[in-house]
Motif scaffolding. Structure first.
Motif, short mmCIF file in Angstrom:
data_model
loop_
_atom_site.label_atom_id
_atom_site.label_comp_id
_atom_site.label_asym_id
_atom_site.label_seq_id
_atom_site.Cartn_x
_atom_site.Cartn_y
_atom_site.Cartn_z
N GLU A 1 159.31 25.52 43.97
CA GLU A 1 158.09 24.63 45.31
C GLU A 1 158.93 24.58 46.23
N SER A 2 160.58 23.93 46.36
CA SER A 2 160.86 23.19 47.40
C SER A 2 161.20 24.74 47.81
N SER A 3 161.29 25.74 48.05
CA SER A 3 161.68 26.53 48.60
C SER A 3 160.69 27.86 49.51
N ASP A 4 159.78 27.35 50.14
CA ASP A 4 158.80 27.47 50.60
C ASP A 4 158.03 29.00 49.56
N PRO A 5 157.33 29.13 48.78
CA PRO A 5 157.39 29.57 47.74
C PRO A 5 155.82 31.02 48.56
N LEU B 1 164.19 37.47 47.91
CA LEU B 1 162.75 36.29 48.29
C LEU B 1 162.01 35.14 47.37
N VAL B 2 162.65 36.06 45.76
CA VAL B 2 161.46 35.03 45.52
C VAL B 2 162.42 34.51 44.32
N GLN B 3 164.14 35.09 44.08
CA GLN B 3 165.06 33.82 43.02
C GLN B 3 166.04 33.03 44.67
N PRO B 4 165.23 32.34 45.21
CA PRO B 4 165.97 31.65 46.34
C PRO B 4 167.43 31.01 46.06
N LEU B 5 168.54 30.60 47.24
CA LEU B 5 170.01 29.79 45.50
C LEU B 5 169.31 28.94 45.96
#
Length: 193
Positions: A132-136, A181-185
């Motif tokens: 949620e914290s990464s613009d899903p 995109l799907v696995q943000p750092l």
């Protein structure tokens, strides 16, 4: 000899008309496809097409109706695999109803609405797997629409570079973009999962 009921014959005729409509809408798009052409391809009278479907618009709606792929929220790793697998399936050949919808979505409002609805559900499915914290929502929309873009370039526009590359090579080169995109750092530089 098996006797067929009137309802069975009607269903068979409807399917023949829908198959012809899908093929023509995929080849020509909504604007350039006529009820007469669909009827001729299905070997029926145009009035029968109108009787069964009501209008060209209703025929189109039925022809492009396709089940929406749903990605279960099993986490980012599973979503990356499923998205890349989805791309390889699409590059292997689109279902005729999908090709018809894609060819028509930019010129026909109803096809655009259908595409928006279908892609919106895919975006929601993917977003549910991203932290949620990464613009899903944004990340999911970018991943899904990137796949649409590659599919359009390969299947409808026949871009030479995409046509010359194998599906496996396209998937291999594309995978890191989907992963990003799907696995943000995380803040520590490692991928979240």
């Amino acid at each position: 000899m098996t006797a067929t009921s009137r309802a069975d014959r009607r269903r068979a005729t409807e399917e023949r008309v829908l198959d012809a409509a899908r093929a023509l809408f995929a080849e020509r798009g909504f604007e350039q496809t006529t009820v007469r052409a669909v009827a001729a391809a299905a070997q029926v009278d145009p009035s029968l097409v109108m009787q069964y479907f009501g209008s060209k618009r209703d025929l189109f709606s039925r022809a492009v109706r396709a089940p929406v792929e749903s990605l279960p929220p099993d986490g980012p790793d599973d979503v990356v695999d499923r998205l890349v697998e989805s791309l390889t399936l699409k590059l292997g050949g689109l279902p005729v109803s999908t090709a018809a919808m894609l060819r028509s979505m930019l010129t026909d409002p109803e096809a655009g609405d259908h595409a928006r609805e279908m892609l919106g559900r895919q975006v929601e499915s993917v977003a549910a797997c991203i932290p949620e914290s990464s613009d899903p929502d944004l990340r999911a929309a970018l991943a899904v629409t990137a796949i649409v873009g590659v599919t359009l370039g390969h299947q409808l526009l026949s871009l030479p570079t995409l046509q010359d590359a194998s599906v496996a090579r396209i998937a291999e080169v594309f995978r890191p973009a989907v992963e990003a995109l799907v696995q943000p750092l995380r803040s520590d530089g490692s991928a979240s999962s």
